[in-house]
Design a protein around this motif. Structure first.
Motif, PDB file in Angstrom:
ATOM      1  N   ARG A 366      -2.310 -17.695  45.346  1.00 20.36           N
ATOM      2  CA  ARG A 366      -1.607 -16.837  46.319  1.00 20.36           C
ATOM      3  C   ARG A 366      -2.528 -15.734  46.834  1.00 20.36           C
ATOM      4  NH1 ARG A 366       3.045 -15.543  48.286  1.00 20.36           N
ATOM      5  NH2 ARG A 366       4.440 -16.801  47.054  1.00 20.36           N
ATOM      6  N   GLU A 367      -3.297 -15.166  45.925  1.00 27.38           N
ATOM      7  CA  GLU A 367      -4.213 -14.085  46.318  1.00 27.38           C
ATOM      8  C   GLU A 367      -5.255 -14.589  47.324  1.00 27.38           C
ATOM      9  OE1 GLU A 367      -7.153 -11.425  43.783  1.00 27.38           O
ATOM     10  OE2 GLU A 367      -5.153 -11.684  42.895  1.00 27.38           O
ATOM     11  N   ALA A 368      -5.791 -15.767  47.053  1.00 24.94           N
ATOM     12  CA  ALA A 368      -6.815 -16.309  47.956  1.00 24.94           C
ATOM     13  C   ALA A 368      -6.209 -16.693  49.303  1.00 24.94           C
ATOM     14  CB  ALA A 368      -7.468 -17.534  47.318  1.00 24.94           C
ATOM     15  N   TRP A 369      -4.976 -17.143  49.280  1.00 29.78           N
ATOM     16  CA  TRP A 369      -4.356 -17.652  50.513  1.00 29.78           C
ATOM     17  C   TRP A 369      -3.725 -16.526  51.323  1.00 29.78           C
ATOM     18  CZ3 TRP A 369      -3.967 -20.917  54.239  1.00 29.78           C
ATOM     19  CH2 TRP A 369      -2.778 -21.092  54.944  1.00 29.78           C
ATOM     20  N   GLY A 370      -2.873 -15.749  50.687  1.00 28.33           N
ATOM     21  CA  GLY A 370      -2.260 -14.605  51.368  1.00 28.33           C
ATOM     22  C   GLY A 370      -1.184 -14.955  52.389  1.00 28.33           C
ATOM     23  N   GLY A 371      -0.735 -16.169  52.415  1.00 25.55           N
ATOM     24  CA  GLY A 371       0.324 -16.552  53.361  1.00 25.55           C
ATOM     25  C   GLY A 371       1.444 -17.276  52.643  1.00 25.55           C
ATOM     26  N   PRO A 372       2.375 -17.869  53.419  1.00 27.61           N
ATOM     27  CA  PRO A 372       3.510 -18.547  52.783  1.00 27.61           C
ATOM     28  C   PRO A 372       3.114 -19.817  52.026  1.00 27.61           C
ATOM     29  CG  PRO A 372       3.667 -18.691  55.180  1.00 27.61           C
ATOM     30  CD  PRO A 372       2.475 -17.847  54.883  1.00 27.61           C
ATOM     31  N   ILE A 373       3.865 -20.074  50.949  1.00 25.93           N
ATOM     32  CA  ILE A 373       3.547 -21.192  50.050  1.00 25.93           C
ATOM     33  C   ILE A 373       4.795 -22.020  49.775  1.00 25.93           C
ATOM     34  CG2 ILE A 373       3.009 -21.694  47.604  1.00 25.93           C
ATOM     35  CD1 ILE A 373       0.956 -19.490  47.669  1.00 25.93           C
ATOM     36  N   ALA A 374       4.619 -23.342  49.731  1.00 24.73           N
ATOM     37  CA  ALA A 374       5.657 -24.250  49.206  1.00 24.73           C
ATOM     38  C   ALA A 374       5.060 -24.951  47.997  1.00 24.73           C
ATOM     39  CB  ALA A 374       6.042 -25.277  50.260  1.00 24.73           C
ATOM     40  N   LEU A 375       5.876 -25.196  46.973  1.00 25.26           N
ATOM     41  CA  LEU A 375       5.418 -26.054  45.875  1.00 25.26           C
ATOM     42  C   LEU A 375       5.976 -27.439  46.122  1.00 25.26           C
ATOM     43  CD1 LEU A 375       5.659 -23.896  42.620  1.00 25.26           C
ATOM     44  CD2 LEU A 375       3.764 -24.173  44.227  1.00 25.26           C
ATOM     45  N   LYS A 376       5.080 -28.396  46.305  1.00 24.16           N
ATOM     46  CA  LYS A 376       5.484 -29.770  46.653  1.00 24.16           C
ATOM     47  C   LYS A 376       5.461 -30.640  45.397  1.00 24.16           C
ATOM     48  CE  LYS A 376       4.254 -33.662  49.655  1.00 24.16           C
ATOM     49  NZ  LYS A 376       3.822 -34.747  48.791  1.00 24.16           N
ATOM     50  N   GLY A 377       6.619 -31.270  45.132  1.00 22.68           N
ATOM     51  CA  GLY A 377       6.675 -32.150  43.969  1.00 22.68           C
ATOM     52  C   GLY A 377       7.555 -31.584  42.868  1.00 22.68           C
ATOM     53  N   ILE A 378       8.408 -30.610  43.209  1.00 24.26           N
ATOM     54  CA  ILE A 378       9.372 -30.074  42.229  1.00 24.26           C
ATOM     55  C   ILE A 378      10.434 -31.154  42.003  1.00 24.26           C
ATOM     56  CG2 ILE A 378      11.163 -28.309  41.879  1.00 24.26           C
ATOM     57  CD1 ILE A 378       8.364 -27.114  41.632  1.00 24.26           C
ATOM     58  N   GLN A 379      10.737 -31.401  40.715  1.00 25.47           N
ATOM     59  CA  GLN A 379      11.652 -32.513  40.396  1.00 25.47           C
ATOM     60  C   GLN A 379      12.740 -32.128  39.401  1.00 25.47           C
ATOM     61  OE1 GLN A 379       9.109 -36.312  39.997  1.00 25.47           O
ATOM     62  NE2 GLN A 379       7.607 -34.672  40.164  1.00 25.47           N
ATOM     63  N   SER A 380      12.920 -30.819  39.181  1.00 25.48           N
ATOM     64  CA  SER A 380      14.024 -30.396  38.313  1.00 25.48           C
ATOM     65  C   SER A 380      14.539 -29.053  38.790  1.00 25.48           C
ATOM     66  CB  SER A 380      13.548 -30.262  36.862  1.00 25.48           C
ATOM     67  OG  SER A 380      12.665 -29.165  36.758  1.00 25.48           O
ATOM     68  N   ALA A 381      15.826 -28.791  38.484  1.00 20.55           N
ATOM     69  CA  ALA A 381      16.421 -27.505  38.874  1.00 20.55           C
ATOM     70  C   ALA A 381      15.704 -26.363  38.156  1.00 20.55           C
ATOM     71  CB  ALA A 381      17.906 -27.512  38.533  1.00 20.55           C
ATOM     72  N   GLU A 382      15.290 -26.615  36.912  1.00 24.30           N
ATOM     73  CA  GLU A 382      14.625 -25.553  36.138  1.00 24.30           C
ATOM     74  C   GLU A 382      13.330 -25.128  36.828  1.00 24.30           C
ATOM     75  OE1 GLU A 382      15.748 -28.369  34.892  1.00 24.30           O
ATOM     76  OE2 GLU A 382      17.396 -27.689  33.618  1.00 24.30           O
ATOM     77  N   ASP A 383      12.535 -26.123  37.275  1.00 25.93           N
ATOM     78  CA  ASP A 383      11.274 -25.775  37.940  1.00 25.93           C
ATOM     79  C   ASP A 383      11.529 -25.137  39.311  1.00 25.93           C
ATOM     80  OD1 ASP A 383       9.634 -26.474  35.865  1.00 25.93           O
ATOM     81  OD2 ASP A 383       9.180 -28.485  36.603  1.00 25.93           O
ATOM     82  N   ALA A 384      12.622 -25.542  39.954  1.00 24.29           N
ATOM     83  CA  ALA A 384      12.946 -24.908  41.244  1.00 24.29           C
ATOM     84  C   ALA A 384      13.208 -23.430  41.014  1.00 24.29           C
ATOM     85  CB  ALA A 384      14.164 -25.590  41.864  1.00 24.29           C
ATOM     86  N   LYS A 385      13.903 -23.122  39.930  1.00 26.83           N
ATOM     87  CA  LYS A 385      14.196 -21.715  39.617  1.00 26.83           C
ATOM     88  C   LYS A 385      12.897 -20.965  39.283  1.00 26.83           C
ATOM     89  CE  LYS A 385      17.142 -18.917  36.601  1.00 26.83           C
ATOM     90  NZ  LYS A 385      16.371 -18.565  35.409  1.00 26.83           N
ATOM     91  N   LEU A 386      12.031 -21.614  38.508  1.00 26.44           N
ATOM     92  CA  LEU A 386      10.751 -20.961  38.174  1.00 26.44           C
ATOM     93  C   LEU A 386       9.926 -20.709  39.441  1.00 26.44           C
ATOM     94  CD1 LEU A 386       9.606 -22.852  34.928  1.00 26.44           C
ATOM     95  CD2 LEU A 386      10.449 -20.503  35.118  1.00 26.44           C
TER      96      LEU A 386
END
Ligand code: HEM
Ligand code: FMN
Length: 520
Positions: A366-386
């Motif tokens: 995030r620090e290197a990018w400094g813009g919006p991020i999506a996490l691609k490949g989330i496959q559980s509600a728990e990880d979505a919350k994290l």
């Protein structure tokens, strides 16, 4: 580098390859190469043709349509010129081939039976495929693509993990949802547009990241980017492209500047196609950082970090084809037993990607990018919350088109689980989904259940393979028609009203009873 020396390194024990007039030692890379060893061994220690006159990445047509003249021609159909130097360490880059000694190299491939599976398109068969107008739904592109692109390319695109269960579940998931439509609402005008990361697009789908589009058509990702810009839809090029990212961004910018996409605006504002960078986090941090810097430099608007690939999934058909190709090469490979004993099954292949990637790494990314991020490949509600707690702007529910984990949950199951367990994720993050989407109606089901936009992968590759960029235009036309028709029949006039509708889902597999879902 003297060509006589190069000619000695033509086996798995020592494999040198000449690309764009430079010599590379790919011996250690052979077992890692995601495209298999045989493509590299085929050209090991071999001659090359008119390198001097060749502009990297700009292959003459003769080379595109099946005359596999040399390693560079073959490599350039699949890879961007910089791939090799980005992948191999400096000491494996052995330097320029001495052109005065070139005559000492053999020409032709190392093969017992010709040129192997190869990656060339069968453009000669284009006349035999149905007229493009006969493609009335996305599935109609599959057979024409099978006939046009190489067997290797078709296998690469269509293959999926293990028994293909995740792949089939993806396709089936959409039939498990029914709409609960409304009537007597004025639907004389419908607006298909939506936003991703605050960037308006003409329709609620985007072109998902798929590696090596050059396997389907010589225009590769640059062709997809032009179509995306012209149609006002967003596109997320893969980390692994056949065309350099700079060329993709340029093609996208030029097509956007012609204003072709502005016709796809809506009452909510003009649609403005954007590029989002799909990021594979590499095992070498400096390589990941340089990918991020390049994405920034080129004006990519968001980073989609793929988190489902600590190693390449097990794709049986893909592996079988590569083994067949290696066997056809004839020469004994070190791991095949001279007495005909079965070869050792190789260990998992990380493809050079980080296997230690974890939530903490998001901080430096995030620090290197400094813009919006999506996490691609989330496959559980728990990880979505994290993911939400980690502060990402978007959660991208995907099982990689069923290509990674066998028996992975389809995105819809994860979406429903999030709605039940952590509905706050839907309020705080944008939700993107993909997998098995073949109909405009499927897209609206996802929107109805809380997704913001839907990624399309294979169908657009088949369209590109069969008919080139005009095939992708046609595929988008088909989706547009289906979206407009379905939206009107739903009694909805825009994506927001679709998201306010109720839907019903089968309570469980095999049960016919439908359980209505109300919006929170
Ligand atoms: C004649 C030369 C080459 C040919 C024809 C070739 C072909 C291919 C093909 C067909 C794939 C698709 C993957 C699959 O089927 O699963 C692939 C993937 C890949 N190749 Fe090559 N390759 C060549 C040389 C190289 C070299 C020299 C490098 C770097 C040293 C390289 C790096 C890669 C990488 C990083 C991928 C991964 C892309 C992904 O996972 O999506 N290739 N290659
Ligand atoms: C041939 C192919 C290559 C892919 N390459 C990538 C990639 O480089 N990075 C990535 O994050 N996902 C990749 N994916 C996964 C897609 O982004 C997407 O999740 C998937 O294709 C969606 O499923 P669908 O093909 O059923 O539409 C690839 C998928 C395919 C079919």
């Amino acid at each position: 580098m003297d060509a006589r020396e190069v000619a000695k390194h033509r086996s798995a024990a020592s494999c040198w390859i000449v690309l764009h007039g430079k010599v590379y030692d790919v011996t250690d890379y052979l077992p890692e190469h995601p495209g298999g060893k045989s493509v590299l061994l085929r050209w090991a220690g071999k001659g090359y043709t008119d390198q001097a006159s060749r502009v990297p990445g700009d292959e003459p047509r003769a080379n595109r349509i099946g005359q596999q003249k040399d390693a560079t021609a073959e490599y350039s159909k699949v890879h961007s010129p910089s791939t090799v130097e980005e992948t191999l360490t400096k000491e494996k880059q052995l330097g320029p081939l001495d052109s005065a000694t070139v005559e000492c190299l053999d020409n032709g491939v190392n093969s017992a039976s010709g040129s192997g599976a190869g990656v060339a398109r069968n453009d000669a068969k284009q006349d035999a495929i149905p007229h493009i107008d006969l493609c009335v739904r996305l599935d109609d592109f599959v057979e024409p693509a099978r006939r046009t692109i190489s067997e290797q390319a078709f296998t690469y695109i269509s293959s999926a993990a293990d028994t293909l269960q995740s792949y089939h579940d993806n396709a089936e998931q959409w039939s498990k949802v029914s709409f609960i439509p409304r009537v007597l609402r004025d639907v004389s005008r419908v607006d298909l547009s939506t936003c991703m990361f605050g960037q308006r697009c003409a329709m609620p789908f985007f072109i998902a990241a798929t590696a090596l589009v050059g396997l389907t058509h010589p225009d590769g990702e640059a062709g997809l980017a032009r179509v995306a810009a012209a149609r006002g839809v967003h596109y997320s090029p893969s980390t692994y492209t056949s065309v350099p990212h700079a060329k993709i961004a340029k093609s996208h910018g030029e097509a956007a500047a012609t204003g072709a996409g502005s016709g796809s605006g809506s009452a909510s504002g003009p649609a403005d196609s954007r590029l989002f960078s799909q990021l594979y986090v590499h095992s070498r941090k400096e390589k990941t950082l340089s990918l991020i810097q390049e994405a920034k430099r080129l004006g990519y608007r968001a980073l989609m970090i793929t988190v489902d690939t600590p190693c390449v999934g097990n794709r049986d058909e893909d592996r079988r084809l590569k083994i067949r190709d290696e066997l056809e090469l004839g020469g004994p490979l070190p791991e095949s037993d001279a007495d005909g004993e079965p070869r050792v099954v190789p260990g998992r292949n990380s493809g050079g990607l980080s296997q230690s990637l974890n939530w903490e790494d998001l901080k430096w990314i995030r620090e290197a990018w400094g813009g919006p991020i999506a996490l691609k490949g989330i496959q559980s509600a728990e990880d979505a919350k994290l993911a939400m707690e980690a502060g990402v702007e978007a959660v991208y529910l995907s099982n990689h088109g069923g290509r990674q984990l066998h028996s992975a949950p389809p995105c819809l199951a994860t979406l429903l689980q999030i709605r039940r367990q952590y509905p706050e994720v839907l309020r705080r993050c944008e939700i993107f989904v993909d997998g098995g989407v073949a109909r405009g109606g499927d897209i609206l089901k996802a929107i109805c259940l809380g997704a913001k936009a839907v990624g399309i992968g294979r169908p657009l590759l088949y369209a590109m393979g069969a008919y080139g960029p005009k095939g992708v235009h046609k595929a988008i036309d088909i989706l547009k028609y289906e979206l407009e028709t379905t939206m009107a029949l739903l009694g909805a006039t825009n994506c927001k009203t679709v998201s306010e509708l109720r839907a019903a889902t089968e309570r469980s597999r095999g049960k016919k009873s439908m359980s209505p879902i109300t919006q929170e």
